[in-house]
Write an enzyme that holds these catalytic residues in place. Structure first.
Site, mmCIF file in Angstrom:
data_model
loop_
_atom_site.group_PDB
_atom_site.id
_atom_site.type_symbol
_atom_site.label_atom_id
_atom_site.label_comp_id
_atom_site.label_asym_id
_atom_site.label_seq_id
_atom_site.Cartn_x
_atom_site.Cartn_y
_atom_site.Cartn_z
ATOM 1 C CE LYS A 168 22.172 4.806 5.717
ATOM 2 N NZ LYS A 168 21.535 4.086 4.611
ATOM 3 C CB SER B 41 21.758 -3.919 -4.235
ATOM 4 O OG SER B 41 21.566 -3.099 -3.098
#
Ligand SMILES: NC(=O)c1ccc[n+]([C@@H]2O[C@H](COP(=O)([O-])OP(=O)(O)OC[C@H]3O[C@@H](n4cnc5c(N)ncnc54)[C@H](O)[C@@H]3O)[C@@H](O)[C@H]2O)c1
Length: 314
Positions: A67, A284
């Site tokens: 990515k 997260s």
């Protein structure tokens, strides 16, 4: 020569619903914890004073992914997106390119799904109500994924009233102020992390808090005193302790490695929530294995003819 599909964000959203995203991301956490999926650390390439590029690789289930994504904070003033990028998906046995996939859609689905997985794994039994603090792009997807996982109704809070109103109307939830959102059973924070939006005085027994916004060094969404009152979890310790919400606790000396459990380890049978009245906090930071999980599902949809995309010859 390779012929590969170039898959747009709209095609990703049309092909992958929140429930598929949640199941995929859950598998990614499990497989990474078992050592079946690999993920070297994210590489930052500074382009000062404009922003930075990030390269995020992962490998698993016969696929390899890179990515390539930006964060250019000054772009909003120029009418350009702050975050843009793409995913390159390859065959892990031959190295052959398989697909180019738009990146924001993948990020939104995997980020929202992580919040829902954390609630499914860590929230107290019977927890239902949701508070979303920061209802922008990724806050909205966290809300959609939690709704798809059976949570709600919820309270949507944002300093931009119209954004909160739009999300509340979409899900048939309601708007409220920060403190109302912070009082719900499951609270998700998805702000830019400029200031704490969870205060120690907000906490009540049994809550689950998913902290999504603080995904880089210097960002903060939770007061240190609040962090100290929670049982702590994260997506991956290396990333969370260096650039996530927990990094603030590590720097202040109040959070240590042994205080924090990775969510994949809980899914693999490790200790999660231990009491109904304790408060769980999941940090997260966003992992390339989550991207891989979504892209694998996208690629399978394309292979089975369920997703239409232009094909280019490289
Ligand atoms: N953990 C991950 O995997 C992950 C993934 C993507 C983005 N992020 C991070 O999440 C954050 C939000 O990203 P986004 O793409 O949704 O941005 P966004 O700009 O679309 O949304 C952020 C929202 O927060 C609101 N906001 C700002 N300050 C607030 C406050 N004090 N109280 C309530 N609302 C407030 C803004 O008005 C905006 O609507 C960023 O820090 C981003 O880096 C994390």
């Amino acid at each position: 020569m390779s012929e590969i599909p170039v898959i747009s964000g709209d095609a990703v959203f049309a092909a992958i619903d929140p429930r598929t995203a949640i199941a995929s991301v859950r598998q990614a956490f499990e497989r990474h914890a078992r050592g079946d999926w690999q993920m070297p650390a994210k590489v930052y390439l500074d382009s000062q004073p404009h922003g930075d590029f990030r390269a995020m690789p992962a490998l698993g289930d016969g696929l390899a992914l890179l990515k390539w994504v930006t964060s250019f904070p000054g772009n909003s003033a120029k009418g350009l997106p702050v975050v843009r990028g793409e995913v390159l998906l390859s065959d892990a046995e031959t190295g052959e390119e398989l697909a180019v996939i738009e990146c924001s859609s993948v990020t939104s689905l995997r980020t929202g799904a992580a919040a829902a997985v954390s609630a499914e794994v860590l929230a107290a039994e019977g927890a239902r109500s949701v508070g979303i603090i920061g209802c922008g792009v990724n806050g909205a997807w966290a809300a959609r994924c939690l709704a798809a996982a059976g949570y709600g109704p919820g309270v949507c809070a944002d300093v931009r009233a119209e954004v909160a109103e739009r999300l509340a109307a979409e899900l048939d939830w309601r708007t409220g102020d920060r403190a109302e959102a912070a009082a719900q059973d499951v609270v998700v924070t998805v702000t830019p992390g400029d200031e704490p939006v969870i205060l120690a005085s907000d906490l009540r027994d049994g809550q689950h808090i998913a902290v999504l916004g603080a995904d880089a060094h210097g960002k903060r969404e939770v007061e240190l005193d609040a962090i100290e009152r929670c049982r702590l979890f994260c997506d991956e310790w290396e990333q969370a302790s260096a650039g996530g919400e927990l990094a603030n606790g590590v720097e202040a000396g109040v959070v240590k490695r042994e205080d924090v459990t990775q969510i994949g380890d809980v899914l693999g049978g490790g200790a999660g929530r231990e009491r109904d009245d304790e408060i769980t906090l999941f940090d997260s930071t966003g992992l390339a294995i989550q991207d891989l999980a979504i892209c694998r599902a996208v690629y399978e949809r394309w292979k089975s003819g369920e997703l239409d995309a232009p094909v280019v010859t490289l």
